[in-house]
Design an enzyme around this catalytic site. Structure first.
Site, mmCIF file in Angstrom:
data_model
loop_
_atom_site.group_PDB
_atom_site.id
_atom_site.type_symbol
_atom_site.label_atom_id
_atom_site.label_comp_id
_atom_site.label_asym_id
_atom_site.label_seq_id
_atom_site.Cartn_x
_atom_site.Cartn_y
_atom_site.Cartn_z
ATOM 1 N N GLU A 80 0.854 -1.193 0.000
ATOM 2 C CA GLU A 80 0.000 0.000 0.000
ATOM 3 C C GLU A 80 0.891 1.244 0.000
ATOM 4 O O GLU A 80 1.831 1.342 0.774
ATOM 5 C CB GLU A 80 -0.878 -0.023 1.260
ATOM 6 C CG GLU A 80 -1.763 1.182 1.423
ATOM 7 C CD GLU A 80 -2.683 1.378 0.233
ATOM 8 O OE1 GLU A 80 -3.493 0.498 -0.058
ATOM 9 O OE2 GLU A 80 -2.571 2.436 -0.433
ATOM 10 N N ASN A 140 9.838 4.002 0.399
ATOM 11 C CA ASN A 140 9.927 4.795 1.629
ATOM 12 C C ASN A 140 11.367 5.180 1.952
ATOM 13 O O ASN A 140 11.626 6.268 2.479
ATOM 14 C CB ASN A 140 9.277 4.044 2.798
ATOM 15 C CG ASN A 140 7.768 4.274 2.831
ATOM 16 O OD1 ASN A 140 7.233 5.026 2.005
ATOM 17 N ND2 ASN A 140 7.071 3.644 3.748
ATOM 18 N N PHE A 151 9.389 16.792 -1.744
ATOM 19 C CA PHE A 151 10.137 16.121 -0.667
ATOM 20 C C PHE A 151 11.508 16.739 -0.457
ATOM 21 O O PHE A 151 12.435 16.090 0.016
ATOM 22 C CB PHE A 151 10.225 14.601 -0.903
ATOM 23 C CG PHE A 151 9.106 13.865 -0.213
ATOM 24 C CD1 PHE A 151 7.787 14.129 -0.544
ATOM 25 C CD2 PHE A 151 9.361 12.934 0.787
ATOM 26 C CE1 PHE A 151 6.746 13.490 0.115
ATOM 27 C CE2 PHE A 151 8.323 12.288 1.448
ATOM 28 C CZ PHE A 151 7.017 12.560 1.099
ATOM 29 N N LEU A 152 11.662 18.011 -0.843
ATOM 30 C CA LEU A 152 12.916 18.726 -0.585
ATOM 31 C C LEU A 152 12.647 19.901 0.348
ATOM 32 O O LEU A 152 13.234 20.970 0.177
ATOM 33 C CB LEU A 152 13.536 19.227 -1.896
ATOM 34 C CG LEU A 152 14.325 18.210 -2.731
ATOM 35 C CD1 LEU A 152 14.972 18.898 -3.928
ATOM 36 C CD2 LEU A 152 15.399 17.495 -1.912
ATOM 37 N N GLY A 155 13.422 20.976 7.378
ATOM 38 C CA GLY A 155 12.628 21.285 8.567
ATOM 39 C C GLY A 155 12.990 20.342 9.701
ATOM 40 O O GLY A 155 14.134 19.886 9.777
ATOM 41 N N CYS A 207 5.277 5.102 9.424
ATOM 42 C CA CYS A 207 5.865 4.343 8.315
ATOM 43 C C CYS A 207 7.352 4.614 8.109
ATOM 44 O O CYS A 207 8.180 3.738 8.348
ATOM 45 C CB CYS A 207 5.094 4.616 7.029
ATOM 46 S SG CYS A 207 3.444 3.884 7.061
HETATM 47 P P1 NAD Z 1 -2.523 0.878 12.785
HETATM 48 O O1 NAD Z 1 -1.790 0.573 14.031
HETATM 49 O O2 NAD Z 1 -3.246 2.165 12.624
HETATM 50 O O3 NAD Z 1 -3.589 -0.271 12.500
HETATM 51 C C1 NAD Z 1 -3.372 -1.629 12.740
HETATM 52 C C2 NAD Z 1 -4.711 -2.233 13.175
HETATM 53 O O4 NAD Z 1 -4.585 -3.656 13.232
HETATM 54 C C3 NAD Z 1 -5.149 -1.791 14.565
HETATM 55 O O5 NAD Z 1 -6.462 -1.279 14.503
HETATM 56 C C4 NAD Z 1 -5.091 -3.071 15.413
HETATM 57 O O6 NAD Z 1 -6.056 -3.119 16.427
HETATM 58 C C5 NAD Z 1 -5.332 -4.130 14.347
HETATM 59 N N1 NAD Z 1 -4.872 -5.468 14.691
HETATM 60 C C6 NAD Z 1 -3.715 -5.840 15.316
HETATM 61 N N2 NAD Z 1 -3.658 -7.165 15.422
HETATM 62 C C7 NAD Z 1 -4.779 -7.681 14.853
HETATM 63 C C8 NAD Z 1 -5.264 -8.984 14.619
HETATM 64 N N3 NAD Z 1 -4.578 -10.056 15.008
HETATM 65 N N4 NAD Z 1 -6.448 -9.120 13.990
HETATM 66 C C9 NAD Z 1 -7.146 -8.027 13.593
HETATM 67 N N5 NAD Z 1 -6.737 -6.777 13.768
HETATM 68 C C10 NAD Z 1 -5.555 -6.600 14.389
HETATM 69 O O7 NAD Z 1 -1.457 0.706 11.613
HETATM 70 P P2 NAD Z 1 -1.528 1.308 10.115
HETATM 71 O O8 NAD Z 1 -0.910 2.650 10.085
HETATM 72 O O9 NAD Z 1 -2.880 1.109 9.585
HETATM 73 O O10 NAD Z 1 -0.512 0.348 9.375
HETATM 74 C C11 NAD Z 1 -0.855 -0.988 9.076
HETATM 75 C C12 NAD Z 1 0.166 -1.525 8.096
HETATM 76 O O11 NAD Z 1 0.074 -0.801 6.881
HETATM 77 C C13 NAD Z 1 1.615 -1.396 8.538
HETATM 78 O O12 NAD Z 1 2.349 -2.491 8.066
HETATM 79 C C14 NAD Z 1 2.066 -0.137 7.856
HETATM 80 O O13 NAD Z 1 3.463 -0.092 7.672
HETATM 81 C C15 NAD Z 1 1.334 -0.253 6.544
HETATM 82 N N6 NAD Z 1 1.098 1.014 5.849
HETATM 83 C C16 NAD Z 1 0.578 2.065 6.535
HETATM 84 C C17 NAD Z 1 0.365 3.262 5.879
HETATM 85 C C18 NAD Z 1 -0.117 4.469 6.613
HETATM 86 O O14 NAD Z 1 -0.045 5.576 6.053
HETATM 87 N N7 NAD Z 1 -0.601 4.356 7.849
HETATM 88 C C19 NAD Z 1 0.657 3.377 4.507
HETATM 89 C C20 NAD Z 1 1.139 2.272 3.833
HETATM 90 C C21 NAD Z 1 1.371 1.092 4.514
#
Ligand code: NAD
Length: 433
Positions: free
Chosen positions: A146, A209, A250-251, A254, A261
């Protein structure tokens, strides 16, 4: 199609609601009962522009539901895994316990032949390992990293700039066809779609990233040099950014990057490369991390040095808590870190953020939070702008000067107009300007 989204955080809640908005029937599963209740009531548990609207529309249409019970995911043809992969408590690597638990809990309920699609960011090699768990249970596995940006998450999910499918094994062609069906309306718009093996898909995400983090730390390194030479890093960025090979995005020098992430992804990548015996290939990412962390302390030092004597008991307005504007995410936030460090030095820190007050208060109840921007500014002896919210960028320097006790401003995001602020009587200090 019938879909499930396992893990309804910043990624999963948006993905679930967005997939419902594309016409799929979606159940979001999360272990956090409070989050599931909030989502089920039509309220986004996070601040993300546009999320409330598609969430409510999905619930109203009957296409979207949330549950803590994996059994409710049983009839889905595709299961997206969006649980967290935070930094391990005991090291730099990624903590995969949530991914392993989610897959372990899903398998007994999932229908044979359904497709498990990883969206979480994982160390290279994870999908291959998980395929060894998923396939013997009669399911298929793909990895579909994602790339959404918080603050633009809804838009990025319904109209991504590219789709990457990591597939493997005998059913790879079927997996591609299934994902094409899920994303049919996105693909109709000629969205680039790349089919790779698992390892490439996993690496694409961390490479992207790492590149973005490196670009930010590069310009922050230039800011450090600008600071000792009297050069202006903003002009430097404008000038090099005109070169299309470099680009201006991204330049922005700050207080650096943060969030859930970039910091943990570059650390996990470094740790994984070391495990693979290729630590030297990405050793530069440690410097990227160090440069980034130095900038927070640099701002703190600038604030402290502006006082004749200790910062203890001096009132400092810290404008911003979220790691970026249009988000309430305070994970590894440079803004919050600046507030905490100043507070640790005994300053009377008063913080304000348009959206991240609650998330910050939960994590740092010891800080003082103002109810309004005006309240944060009132009687401040120094003002630090640390998240580039529109409200802060648009502050009127003359009116703001009327509120504070001492017109001294630190522009931690280089978003204010130095000439306008100086003209209104402020002592202005940017980062590398
Ligand atoms: P987050 O902590 O906001 O969400 C994770 C969710 O998973 C939580 O709501 C938690 O309760 C739930 N969870 C944990 N264990 C579980 C289980 N066993 N069963 C069901 N639910 C469970 O994290 P996020 O920011 O949403 O990131 C999630 C993943 O996506 C990470 O690997 C992150 O690196 C990736 N990612 C995040 C973004 C972003 O902008 N936040 C963008 C790209 C990729």
């Amino acid at each position: 199609m019938q879909l499930s989204v396992i893990g309804c955080g910043y990624l999963g809640a948006v993905h679930a609601a967005a997939m419902a908005s594309l016409g799929h029937t979606v159940v979001g599963i999360d272990v956090d009962a409070a989050k599931v209740a909030t989502l089920s009531s039509g309220k986004a548990p996070i601040y993300e522009p546009g999320l409330n609207e598609i969430l409510q529309a999905g619930l109203d249409s009957g296409n979207l539901s949330f549950s803590t019970d994996y059994a409710d995911a049983a009839s889905a043809e595709v299961h997206f895994i969006g649980v967290g992969t935070p930094q391990r408590k005991d090291g730099a690597g990624a903590d995969l316990t949530y991914v392993d638990a989610a897959i372990g809990d899903l398998l007994p309920h999932a229908t044979a032949g359904s497709l498990v699609v990883g969206k979480s960011t994982v160390p290279v090699g994870t999908a291959e390992r998980l395929a060894g768990v998923v396939r013997p249970a009669g399911l298929r596995l793909a990895w579909n990293p994602e790339f959404l940006r918080e603050g633009f998450a809804v838009q990025d999910t319904v109209a991504p700039d590219r789709l990457v499918y990591g597939v493997g094994g005998d059913a790879a062609d079927d997996d591609v066809a299934t994902l094409d069906a899920v994303y049919a309306s996105i693909l109709e718009r000629d969205t680039p779609r790349l089919v790779t093996d698992y390892a490439t898909a996993e690496l694409v995400k961390v490479a992207a990233n790492s590149f973005l983090a490196t670009k930010i730390s590069f310009i922050n390194a230039m800011a450090e040099i600008a600071e000792v030479t009297g050069a202006d890093v903003t002009q430097l960025a404008d000038a090099i950014g005109h070169d299309v090979r470099i680009g201006r995005k991204f330049l922005n020098a700050g207080v650096g990057f943060g969030g859930g992430c970039l910091p943990k992804d570059i650390r996990a990548f470094t740790a994984r490369a070391e495990e693979l015996g290729r630590g030297e290939s990405v050793a530069f990412l440690k410097q990227v991390d160090e440069i980034n962390l130095r900038r927070r302390q640099r701002l703190v030092d600038l604030v402290v040095d502006s006082f004749d004597g200790p910062v203890f008991g001096r009132r400092v307005a810290v404008l911003g808590l979220a790691f970026k504007p249009d988000s309430d995410d305070i994970r590894d936030s440079p803004a919050l870190d600046v507030a905490v460090r100043l507070k640790g030095l005994g300053a009377e820190v008063v913080s304000y953020d348009p959206q991240a007050m609650e998330t910050a208060r939960r994590a740092h109840p010891q800080l003082t939070y103002a109810d309004s921007l005006e309240e944060a500014l009132t009687d401040a002896e120094a003002v630090a702008v640390v998240t580039e919210w529109k409200q802060f960028k648009e502050l009127d320097p003359a009116a703001t000067a009327e509120l504070v006790a001492r017109p001294v401003v630190f522009d931690g995001r280089n978003v204010l107009d130095p000439a306008a602020w100086r003209q209104a009587g402020w002592t202005y200090t940017g980062m590398g300007r």
